[in-house]
Scaffold this active site. Structure first.
Site, PDB file in Angstrom:
ATOM      1  N   ARG A   9       0.799  -1.225   0.000  1.00 34.19           N
ATOM      2  CA  ARG A   9       0.000   0.000   0.000  1.00 34.19           C
ATOM      3  C   ARG A   9       0.828   1.269   0.000  1.00 34.19           C
ATOM      4  O   ARG A   9       0.548   2.197  -0.760  1.00 34.19           O
ATOM      5  CB  ARG A   9      -0.916   0.039   1.226  1.00 34.19           C
ATOM      6  CG  ARG A   9      -2.157  -0.764   1.075  1.00 34.19           C
ATOM      7  CD  ARG A   9      -2.610  -1.294   2.415  1.00 34.19           C
ATOM      8  NE  ARG A   9      -1.757  -2.401   2.788  1.00 34.19           N
ATOM      9  CZ  ARG A   9      -2.014  -3.665   2.484  1.00 34.19           C
ATOM     10  NH1 ARG A   9      -3.128  -3.962   1.875  1.00 34.19           N
ATOM     11  NH2 ARG A   9      -1.170  -4.632   2.793  1.00 34.19           N
ATOM     12  N   LYS A  38      26.735  -5.285  -4.526  1.00 28.86           N
ATOM     13  CA  LYS A  38      28.186  -5.325  -4.749  1.00 28.86           C
ATOM     14  C   LYS A  38      28.942  -4.710  -3.578  1.00 28.86           C
ATOM     15  O   LYS A  38      30.119  -4.449  -3.668  1.00 28.86           O
ATOM     16  CB  LYS A  38      28.527  -4.545  -6.021  1.00 28.86           C
ATOM     17  CG  LYS A  38      27.881  -5.059  -7.283  1.00 28.86           C
ATOM     18  CD  LYS A  38      28.458  -4.306  -8.480  1.00 28.86           C
ATOM     19  CE  LYS A  38      27.433  -4.031  -9.538  1.00 28.86           C
ATOM     20  NZ  LYS A  38      27.859  -2.998 -10.475  1.00 28.86           N
ATOM     21  N   ARG A  56      11.768   3.570   2.532  1.00 24.23           N
ATOM     22  CA  ARG A  56      11.354   2.704   3.647  1.00 24.23           C
ATOM     23  C   ARG A  56      12.533   1.806   3.982  1.00 24.23           C
ATOM     24  O   ARG A  56      13.170   1.244   3.094  1.00 24.23           O
ATOM     25  CB  ARG A  56      10.158   1.858   3.225  1.00 24.23           C
ATOM     26  CG  ARG A  56       9.901   0.708   4.171  1.00 24.23           C
ATOM     27  CD  ARG A  56       8.624  -0.018   3.864  1.00 24.23           C
ATOM     28  NE  ARG A  56       7.468   0.750   4.303  1.00 24.23           N
ATOM     29  CZ  ARG A  56       6.256   0.231   4.477  1.00 24.23           C
ATOM     30  NH1 ARG A  56       6.037  -1.050   4.234  1.00 24.23           N
ATOM     31  NH2 ARG A  56       5.256   0.975   4.881  1.00 24.23           N
ATOM     32  N   HIS A  82       6.277   6.047  11.142  1.00 24.25           N
ATOM     33  CA  HIS A  82       5.641   5.886   9.826  1.00 24.25           C
ATOM     34  C   HIS A  82       4.755   7.135   9.657  1.00 24.25           C
ATOM     35  O   HIS A  82       3.520   7.032   9.681  1.00 24.25           O
ATOM     36  CB  HIS A  82       4.837   4.594   9.807  1.00 24.25           C
ATOM     37  CG  HIS A  82       4.455   4.113   8.442  1.00 24.25           C
ATOM     38  ND1 HIS A  82       4.588   4.887   7.298  1.00 24.25           N
ATOM     39  CD2 HIS A  82       3.938   2.920   8.028  1.00 24.25           C
ATOM     40  CE1 HIS A  82       4.158   4.198   6.261  1.00 24.25           C
ATOM     41  NE2 HIS A  82       3.769   2.999   6.664  1.00 24.25           N
TER      42      HIS A  82
HETATM   43  C1  NCD Z   1       2.340  -0.925   8.172  1.00 19.86           C
HETATM   44  C2  NCD Z   1       3.845  -0.834   8.257  1.00 19.86           C
HETATM   45  O1  NCD Z   1       4.558  -1.091   7.282  1.00 19.86           O
HETATM   46  O2  NCD Z   1       4.311  -0.477   9.333  1.00 19.86           O
HETATM   47  N1  NCD Z   1       1.887  -1.175   6.851  1.00 19.86           N
HETATM   48  C3  NCD Z   1       1.593  -0.105   6.057  1.00 19.86           C
HETATM   49  O3  NCD Z   1       2.442   0.697   5.732  1.00 19.86           O
HETATM   50  N2  NCD Z   1       0.313   0.048   5.693  1.00 19.86           N
HETATM   51  C4  NCD Z   1       1.717  -1.837   9.156  1.00 19.86           C
HETATM   52  C5  NCD Z   1       2.173  -3.256   9.221  1.00 19.86           C
HETATM   53  O4  NCD Z   1       3.003  -3.711   8.441  1.00 19.86           O
HETATM   54  O5  NCD Z   1       1.643  -3.957  10.086  1.00 19.86           O
END
Ligand code: NCD
Length: 358
Positions: free
Chosen positions: A86, A115, A136, A169
């Site tokens: 997502r 590498k 991420r 997040h």
């Molecule tokens: C979340 C995450 O990556 O922290 N997912 C997301 O981004 N919608 C929640 C999860 O992985 O449980």
């Protein structure tokens, strides 16, 4: 003082409100978006309004052409070294809505990291070709370190944190707030509400970031329901105390459900187990919502989940109009578009179009 006046060591040690000031642009909008503490109430309201304007403008072909013309001169790099569906797809769609071209690395086995190149050098490389990096990582603090490093380079481009370790997040929290705003707008606003968090509150980064954003609404009570081993961290409780926010801790979901205006479910984050299978020894059976538990919730309450879900919400619950997690997911695309537009200084242009040209 500016971010470039600090060594990494000194910058990393600063309190979050000082860092937030250093990460802001002259109009107050974030340049780098790294943590939830960067957003105040006014910014949350502004982003929500902008997201709704963007989704309205995007309904027509001419509106979409306008949006896609805004950032067609910019390119964004999606650097996701941790799994994502997502967050990745909604950022990709948000870029497409605003006309940004995108590149991606989702598996470091396909990049020079394989590498032996460091993450620092990889990010520096992306900054040569792109105008924004959305990243991420499993590593707490990596996005912050990269933001400091790029700010000190000859191509200081913005970084958006799309999930860092167990820690933050921020853009998930923005979409969660936007979903709450939209869920409650027909019945007043977000004042005097109770939000009940359920699940793995110790290791869920979405919980931590959303709890921080909710502190911008002083009358919202926060309730944390989890098995004792997975209860929210002491650092979060200290922060709630320092903001004078009312909160409660417990492990009785059925008792908490009738008090909730919103329930925020999460899955057990077993990828963080220090010993494989460790989480399976914790009894999580009562931290589950099925049709029976929904009957304990108020008729006007809403059920959120950042997804992915495992067994904590039964599939039958999807048909209940109070289950808003699929809408919540789509809201992510609009609020992320609003954040990207704001980062590049296009918020006002979108407001004008919405008022005058729509
Ligand atoms: C979340 C995450 O990556 O922290 N997912 C997301 O981004 N919608 C929640 C999860 O992985 O449980």
């Amino acid at each position: 003082m500016r971010i470039t006046d600090y060594s990494w060591h000194d910058f990393a040690a600063l309190p979050l409100d000082t860092k937030s000031r250093l990460l802001a642009q002259s109009d107050g909008a974030p340049f780098h978006t790294l943590f939830a503490q960067q957003f105040n109430r006014e910014m949350l309201d502004e982003l929500g309004t902008l997201a709704t304007e963007i989704r309205t403008i995007a309904k027509s072909k001419t509106g979409m052409k306008f949006l896609q013309s805004l950032l067609c001169h910019k390119r964004a790099m999606l650097y996701f070294s941790q799994p994502s569906s997502r967050t990745f797809l909604s950022f990709l769609s948000a870029c497409q809505i605003l006309g940004l071209s995108t590149g991606e690395v989702r598996d470091s086995a396909t990049s020079s990291e394989f590498k032996g190149e460091s993450r620092e050098d990889s990010v520096r490389t992306f900054s040569s070709y792109f105008d924004m990096i959305i990243m991420r990582s499993r590593q707490k603090g990596l996005a912050e370190n990269m933001a400091w490093s790029l700010s000190n380079s000859d191509r200081p481009i913005p970084i958006i944190n799309a999930g860092s370790g167990q820690d933050q997040h921020p853009t998930q929290a923005l979409l969660d707030i936007y979903t709450l705003q939209r869920s409650f707008e027909r019945r007043g606003d977000l004042r005097d509400r109770t939000v009940v968090f359920v699940g793995d509150l110790a290791r869920g980064r979405t919980i931590r970031s959303l709890s921080v954003l909710l502190m911008a609404y002083p009358n919202i009570r926060q309730v944390f329901i989890a098995p004792p081993q997975l209860q929210i961290g002491e650092d979060m409780l200290a922060s709630l105390d320092s903001h004078g926010i009312k909160y409660e801790l417990g492990d009785d979901l059925r008792a908490a459900l009738p008090t909730a205006d919103a329930v925020y479910m999460t899955r057990i984050q077993d990828e963080w187990d220090s010993v494989v299978g460790e989480s399976t020894r914790i009894d999580t059976t009562q931290f589950h919502i099925g049709v029976d538990e929904m009957s304990l919730m108020r008729p006007d309450a809403v059920l959120l989940h950042p997804l992915p879900r495992r067994t904590e919400i039964s599939v039958e619950v999807d048909h209940d109009p109070r289950a808003v997690y699929w809408r919540q997911m789509r809201n992510g695309m609009w609020i992320r578009a609003a954040l990207i537009a704001t980062t590049f200084g296009f918020g006002r242009r979108i407001h004008e179009y919405f008022r005058e040209d729509l």
